[in-house]
Design a protein around this motif. Structure first.
Motif, PDB file in Angstrom:
ATOM      1  N   LYS A  73     -60.698 -21.398 -10.844  1.00 22.75           N
ATOM      2  CA  LYS A  73     -60.335 -20.181 -11.533  1.00 22.75           C
ATOM      3  C   LYS A  73     -59.827 -19.169 -10.516  1.00 22.75           C
ATOM      4  O   LYS A  73     -60.351 -19.059  -9.411  1.00 22.75           O
ATOM      5  CB  LYS A  73     -61.567 -19.634 -12.264  1.00 22.75           C
ATOM      6  N   VAL A  74     -58.791 -18.443 -10.889  1.00 21.59           N
ATOM      7  CA  VAL A  74     -58.241 -17.423 -10.000  1.00 21.59           C
ATOM      8  C   VAL A  74     -58.032 -16.150 -10.794  1.00 21.59           C
ATOM      9  O   VAL A  74     -57.464 -16.178 -11.882  1.00 21.59           O
ATOM     10  CB  VAL A  74     -56.899 -17.878  -9.383  1.00 21.59           C
ATOM     11  N   GLU A  75     -58.523 -15.068 -10.268  1.00 23.83           N
ATOM     12  CA  GLU A  75     -58.373 -13.788 -10.944  1.00 23.83           C
ATOM     13  C   GLU A  75     -57.403 -12.905 -10.180  1.00 23.83           C
ATOM     14  O   GLU A  75     -57.513 -12.765  -8.953  1.00 23.83           O
ATOM     15  CB  GLU A  75     -59.726 -13.074 -11.060  1.00 23.83           C
ATOM     16  N   TYR A  76     -56.525 -12.295 -10.912  1.00 29.04           N
ATOM     17  CA  TYR A  76     -55.572 -11.374 -10.299  1.00 29.04           C
ATOM     18  C   TYR A  76     -55.862  -9.950 -10.751  1.00 29.04           C
ATOM     19  O   TYR A  76     -56.224  -9.711 -11.897  1.00 29.04           O
ATOM     20  CB  TYR A  76     -54.139 -11.742 -10.685  1.00 29.04           C
ATOM     21  N   SER A  77     -55.682  -9.014  -9.827  1.00 28.59           N
ATOM     22  CA  SER A  77     -55.888  -7.614 -10.166  1.00 28.59           C
ATOM     23  C   SER A  77     -54.998  -6.748  -9.294  1.00 28.59           C
ATOM     24  O   SER A  77     -54.529  -7.167  -8.227  1.00 28.59           O
ATOM     25  CB  SER A  77     -57.360  -7.236  -9.957  1.00 28.59           C
ATOM     26  N   ILE A  78     -54.746  -5.548  -9.767  1.00 34.20           N
ATOM     27  CA  ILE A  78     -53.945  -4.605  -8.994  1.00 34.20           C
ATOM     28  C   ILE A  78     -54.793  -4.029  -7.864  1.00 34.20           C
ATOM     29  O   ILE A  78     -55.950  -3.668  -8.078  1.00 34.20           O
ATOM     30  CB  ILE A  78     -53.465  -3.450  -9.901  1.00 34.20           C
ATOM     31  N   THR A  79     -54.228  -3.967  -6.681  1.00 32.60           N
ATOM     32  CA  THR A  79     -54.955  -3.355  -5.567  1.00 32.60           C
ATOM     33  C   THR A  79     -54.933  -1.836  -5.705  1.00 32.60           C
ATOM     34  O   THR A  79     -54.166  -1.284  -6.495  1.00 32.60           O
ATOM     35  CB  THR A  79     -54.298  -3.729  -4.232  1.00 32.60           C
ATOM     36  N   GLU A  80     -55.774  -1.193  -4.937  1.00 31.77           N
ATOM     37  CA  GLU A  80     -55.769   0.273  -4.937  1.00 31.77           C
ATOM     38  C   GLU A  80     -54.388   0.783  -4.554  1.00 31.77           C
ATOM     39  O   GLU A  80     -53.844   1.704  -5.163  1.00 31.77           O
ATOM     40  CB  GLU A  80     -56.812   0.806  -3.945  1.00 31.77           C
ATOM     41  N   TYR A  81     -53.837   0.159  -3.537  1.00 31.23           N
ATOM     42  CA  TYR A  81     -52.498   0.553  -3.104  1.00 31.23           C
ATOM     43  C   TYR A  81     -51.479   0.317  -4.218  1.00 31.23           C
ATOM     44  O   TYR A  81     -50.595   1.136  -4.449  1.00 31.23           O
ATOM     45  CB  TYR A  81     -52.105  -0.239  -1.856  1.00 31.23           C
ATOM     46  N   GLY A  82     -51.632  -0.790  -4.903  1.00 29.36           N
ATOM     47  CA  GLY A  82     -50.691  -1.124  -5.960  1.00 29.36           C
ATOM     48  C   GLY A  82     -50.695  -0.126  -7.102  1.00 29.36           C
ATOM     49  O   GLY A  82     -49.688   0.055  -7.794  1.00 29.36           O
ATOM     50  N   LYS A  83     -51.830   0.522  -7.280  1.00 30.51           N
ATOM     51  CA  LYS A  83     -51.920   1.473  -8.385  1.00 30.51           C
ATOM     52  C   LYS A  83     -50.997   2.666  -8.196  1.00 30.51           C
ATOM     53  O   LYS A  83     -50.635   3.340  -9.166  1.00 30.51           O
ATOM     54  CB  LYS A  83     -53.369   1.939  -8.536  1.00 30.51           C
ATOM     55  N   LYS A  84     -50.601   2.885  -6.966  1.00 32.84           N
ATOM     56  CA  LYS A  84     -49.671   3.991  -6.714  1.00 32.84           C
ATOM     57  C   LYS A  84     -48.324   3.730  -7.371  1.00 32.84           C
ATOM     58  O   LYS A  84     -47.519   4.638  -7.539  1.00 32.84           O
ATOM     59  CB  LYS A  84     -49.469   4.160  -5.208  1.00 32.84           C
ATOM     60  N   LEU A  85     -48.086   2.472  -7.679  1.00 29.25           N
ATOM     61  CA  LEU A  85     -46.806   2.107  -8.275  1.00 29.25           C
ATOM     62  C   LEU A  85     -46.684   2.588  -9.711  1.00 29.25           C
ATOM     63  O   LEU A  85     -45.586   2.726 -10.240  1.00 29.25           O
ATOM     64  CB  LEU A  85     -46.656   0.591  -8.255  1.00 29.25           C
ATOM     65  N   ARG A  86     -47.829   2.809 -10.326  1.00 29.78           N
ATOM     66  CA  ARG A  86     -47.821   3.090 -11.750  1.00 29.78           C
ATOM     67  C   ARG A  86     -46.913   4.245 -12.156  1.00 29.78           C
ATOM     68  O   ARG A  86     -46.081   4.085 -13.051  1.00 29.78           O
ATOM     69  CB  ARG A  86     -49.245   3.357 -12.222  1.00 29.78           C
ATOM     70  N   PRO A  87     -47.049   5.409 -11.541  1.00 28.13           N
ATOM     71  CA  PRO A  87     -46.159   6.514 -11.945  1.00 28.13           C
ATOM     72  C   PRO A  87     -44.691   6.193 -11.758  1.00 28.13           C
ATOM     73  O   PRO A  87     -43.853   6.601 -12.569  1.00 28.13           O
ATOM     74  CB  PRO A  87     -46.598   7.683 -11.035  1.00 28.13           C
ATOM     75  N   LEU A  88     -44.395   5.443 -10.702  1.00 25.80           N
ATOM     76  CA  LEU A  88     -42.998   5.086 -10.474  1.00 25.80           C
ATOM     77  C   LEU A  88     -42.495   4.183 -11.595  1.00 25.80           C
ATOM     78  O   LEU A  88     -41.431   4.423 -12.172  1.00 25.80           O
ATOM     79  CB  LEU A  88     -42.848   4.377  -9.126  1.00 25.80           C
TER      80      LEU A  88
END
Lengths: 115, 115
Positions: A73-88
């Motif tokens: 099983k492999v779980e994927y999630s957004i990193t803290e850094y990746g969350k900065k992408l959201r507004p963009l």
DNA sequence: CGGGATCCACTCCGATACTG
DNA sequence: CAGTATCGGAGTGGATCCCG
């Protein structure tokens, strides 16, 4: 040309045809298994899903957590850094929507791609 | 999937490898002739320049003004509507730059693409 | 179940040559 | 000068099969 060139660099990470959709789902569900992602995006092949995920992982936008057990099983999630992408992403999405409306004003609603 | 999909629609207009650069120059100079654009972006072929310009024109982002005379002349400029794109492009560019810095922190400076 | 490898189809882009 | 038409290569995405 110092400015206006990092745009292309940004595109290399965000384009790829499937990355926006993958990120969209990941932003919504926080954590998703490979299979869940695949079911959420049925049109993508396993190869592509893996490839895009690996690229996003390389760019520190998603995190890959491997759970060793008999059904792997492999779980994927957004990193803290990746969350900065959201507004963009949100800004791009907003523009895309308003632009669609603008196109509609100019040309009218086009449903089929001309004949 | 109402959200996160217009992102791709927006990309269709902004990607294309040359559009960001073209827009960058157009934003700077207000009005440019075909030849000026071509000299500003030497690597692009006339075919591509024309094609990208036509697409941007179709999307009401650039305006094409034809001046009929013996040496034909065409001036390109950003439309009023197109100017709304500027902050978006700026935001993408900013993210691209900061992301490059982030990559540098993670992996160090990579000049050659590994042999 | 997750993902890699291979092969193939298609599209995009560049080089060149031609037109008005 | 501005633009089009054609050809061909490279890169990208898809289908299938194979492996841990």
């Amino acid at each position: 040309m110092p400015d206006g060139c990092s745009v292309e660099a940004a595109f290399e990470i965000l384009v790829g045809k499937w990355k926006p959709v993958i990120l969209f789902h990941l932003f919504k569900h926080e954590t998703m298994k490979f299979t869940e992602l695949h079911k959420a995006i049925p049109d993508i092949t396993k190869k592509m899903l893996t490839a895009q995920l690996r690229e996003l992982e390389y760019h520190d936008i998603v995190h890959r957590k491997i759970i060793l057990q008999i059904p792997p099983k492999v779980e994927y999630s957004i990193t803290e850094y990746g969350k900065k992408l959201r507004p963009l992403l949100q800004a791009i999405n907003d523009w895309g929507m308003s632009h669609a409306a603008h196109m509609n004003e100019l040309y009218g609603i086009e449903k089929s791609k001309s004949e």
